[in-house]
Enzyme design. Structure first.
Site, PDB file in Angstrom:
ATOM      1  N   PHE A 167       0.812  -1.222   0.000  1.00 45.22           N
ATOM      2  CA  PHE A 167       0.000   0.000   0.000  1.00 45.22           C
ATOM      3  C   PHE A 167       0.844   1.269   0.000  1.00 45.22           C
ATOM      4  CE2 PHE A 167      -2.978  -2.937   2.448  1.00 45.22           C
ATOM      5  CZ  PHE A 167      -3.720  -3.262   1.319  1.00 45.22           C
TER       6      PHE A 167
ATOM      7  N   LYS B 290       8.745  -4.063   7.686  1.00 49.21           N
ATOM      8  CA  LYS B 290       9.900  -4.956   7.583  1.00 49.21           C
ATOM      9  C   LYS B 290      10.101  -5.421   6.152  1.00 49.21           C
ATOM     10  CE  LYS B 290      10.506  -6.855  12.198  1.00 49.21           C
ATOM     11  NZ  LYS B 290      10.712  -8.087  12.986  1.00 49.21           N
TER      12      LYS B 290
ATOM     13  N   ALA C  41       4.541  -8.759  17.842  1.00 49.41           N
ATOM     14  CA  ALA C  41       3.543  -7.719  18.097  1.00 49.41           C
ATOM     15  C   ALA C  41       2.729  -7.964  19.368  1.00 49.41           C
ATOM     16  CB  ALA C  41       2.615  -7.600  16.891  1.00 49.41           C
TER      17      ALA C  41
ATOM     18  N   LYS D 219      16.099 -12.541   7.011  1.00 51.07           N
ATOM     19  CA  LYS D 219      15.879 -13.504   8.099  1.00 51.07           C
ATOM     20  C   LYS D 219      14.654 -14.372   7.832  1.00 51.07           C
ATOM     21  CE  LYS D 219      12.372 -10.972  10.131  1.00 51.07           C
ATOM     22  NZ  LYS D 219      11.086 -11.365  10.710  1.00 51.07           N
TER      23      LYS D 219
ATOM     24  N   ARG E  55       6.040 -16.979  11.937  1.00 49.37           N
ATOM     25  CA  ARG E  55       5.119 -17.736  11.088  1.00 49.37           C
ATOM     26  C   ARG E  55       5.785 -18.337   9.860  1.00 49.37           C
ATOM     27  NH1 ARG E  55       0.702 -13.606   8.434  1.00 49.37           N
ATOM     28  NH2 ARG E  55       2.066 -12.450   7.044  1.00 49.37           N
ATOM     29  N   ASN E  56       6.891 -17.738   9.371  1.00 44.08           N
ATOM     30  CA  ASN E  56       7.624 -18.378   8.279  1.00 44.08           C
ATOM     31  C   ASN E  56       8.169 -19.730   8.734  1.00 44.08           C
ATOM     32  OD1 ASN E  56       7.945 -16.330   5.886  1.00 44.08           O
ATOM     33  ND2 ASN E  56       8.244 -15.121   7.739  1.00 44.08           N
TER      34      ASN E  56
ATOM     35  N   GLN F 220       6.017 -13.727   3.943  1.00 42.86           N
ATOM     36  CA  GLN F 220       7.048 -12.836   3.405  1.00 42.86           C
ATOM     37  C   GLN F 220       8.262 -13.627   2.937  1.00 42.86           C
ATOM     38  OE1 GLN F 220       7.525  -9.974   6.714  1.00 42.86           O
ATOM     39  NE2 GLN F 220       6.865  -8.400   5.290  1.00 42.86           N
TER      40      GLN F 220
END
Length: 430
Positions: free
Chosen positions: A107, A130, A163, A267, A333-334, A362
């Site tokens: 965005f 990030k 977060a 990372k 989560r990756n 990501q």
């Protein structure tokens, strides 16, 4: 001051510090929120069957400003009363000398276009987005993309700050990268020195007269910056630390914007690889080995393509480097999705669909982009882990191959086996 995006926990931190430091900041912090209709959920402590807020739809901004809580996206987290939800992007950034960007990277262009002509020309920014934008031609920092769009200088924030833990005020650290433009300095620099010392003060260089600054690759930036008014405190490392540092959220400020940004991107690739190892049940020693090699390749990538600015210490000493890598390779989560894909013998795309409501990791997109970038320069062999996470010739790490070419039984087929992992990490092809 303005913060953009309603889903980040850092708005809370900024508003708390703005209120505590009236000598530096205006107390009121505008938070732009994409407007939508919602009700107070039944699980909320604010739910009241007799209240119109619980039985009828209301603007999200109205609910946030009434309850001082984002009942839809940050439930249970009280927000400071000086944090004002604003549905108007243009109004929220008006008269704000510091802009903080907390929004999905896709965005950036559209929102910056809407902000043009509505921000202070001398505003400065901090991007909490990030990652980096990579294609076969170039690696581009999101902070510089924002700066070029708006004609301002923008730094970056990244680190090991999950977060939910930050919102719950559990201790964490972060790194802010900000290289103050010369014209923001209040201290003139001598034009030259002699063996006897600096030249006379009459020959001093007025840095405020310079509107040029260097980008992350050491080149003169396309952006011609406007000097902030002299009655405003200069936005420097001390001001930014004051703005973000809390007892539960510790901040280190550095000048290496490229290193901090690359750490937040690369990372994720290493986390994918670590997740595959965990899914195979190879244990903590194997995961540590992947992280070690991954960290070395992250440093090498930064030094090779941002040689003028990247510092090794950013990766090895800062939260944005090694700490964020450890966190991402332990429970991000990756990592989790890569681990699940091996354990369930399904594609990562399938895991994304089931666990992330169709959102894309990501790490998957970054690995594809980094592979294309390195291949275009003939540098694949120098980054065996970053490249191996994508290429079909390294089946243990090839999550993209998972997405496209899983056999019917769900077992990977390829030119080498998973037992070849140690050799692959050393760059040896089978």
């Amino acid at each position: 001051m303005a913060t953009l995006g309603a889903y980040s926990r850092k708005h809370k931190i900024v508003a708390e510090n703005a209120k505590e430091h009236p000598d530096l900041f205006e107390e009121e912090v505008q938070m732009w929120v994409y407007e939508e209709e919602t009700t107070v959920p039944k699980t909320s402590k604010h739910y009241d069957a007799g209240s119109k807020f619980s039985t009828q739809s209301h603007k999200l901004t109205k609910l946030i400003n009434h309850f001082h809580e984002n009942v839809k996206y940050l439930p249970g987290i009280p927000l400071p009363t000086n944090l004002i939800a604003n549905p108007s992007l243009q109004d929220s950034v008006h008269d704000s000398s510091i802009l903080i960007f907390n929004l999905p990277h896709q965005f950036i262009d559209g929102l910056c276009d809407q902000m043009k002509g509505h921000i202070l020309p001398y505003a400065r920014g901090v991007s909490c987005i990030k990652g980096v934008s990579v294609d076969s031609r170039d690696v581009r920092l999101f902070s510089e993309a924002i700066g070029e769009k708006l004609g301002i200088y923008c730094g970056a924030l990244s680190g090991a700050n999950i977060a939910n833990e930050v919102a719950q005020e559990k201790f964490s650290e972060t790194t802010i990268a900000y290289d103050p433009p010369p014209m923001d300095s209040r201290n003139p620099t001598p034009r030259a020195t002699t063996p006897q010392g600096p030249t006379p003060s009459s020959s001093q260089l007025d840095l405020t007269a310079i509107n040029e600054h260097k980008d992350s690759k050491g080149k003169t930036s396309k952006v011609k910056l406007i000097v902030p008014p002299s009655d405003l405190p200069p936005i420097d490392h001390n001001v930014l630390k004051t703005l973000f540092h809390r007892p539960y959220f510790h901040v280190q400020v550095v000048s290496d914007v490229a290193g901090v940004s690359l750490g937040g991107a690369l990372k994720n690739i290493v986390a994918i690889a670590t997740g595959f190892v965990a899914g195979l049940g190879w244990g903590d020693n194997a995961k540590a080995a992947v992280m070690r090699v991954g960290l070395l390749e992250m440093v090498k990538f930064g030094k090779m393509f941002f040689s003028n600015n990247v510092h090794t210490e950013t990766f090895t000493e800062e939260s944005a480097g090694v700490a964020d890598l450890i966190t991402s390779c332990s429970g991000g989560r990756n990592y989790r999705c890569a681990k699940m894909s091996v354990e369930r013998k399904v594609s990562i795309a399938e895991v994304e669909k089931e666990e992330l409501n169709g959102q894309m990791l990501q790490g998957t997109s970054t690995a594809k982009e980094v592979y294309g970038f390195l291949k275009a320069r003939g540098k694949e062999s120098e980054f065996p882990l970053l490249v191996g996470t994508y290429r079909e010739s390294y089946p243990l790490f090839r999550f993209w191959h998972y997405v496209l070419m899983l056999c019917e039984s769900g077992i990977l087929q390829g030119e080498v086996g998973v037992e070849d992992l140690p050799d692959l990490m050393e760059g040896k092809k089978k």
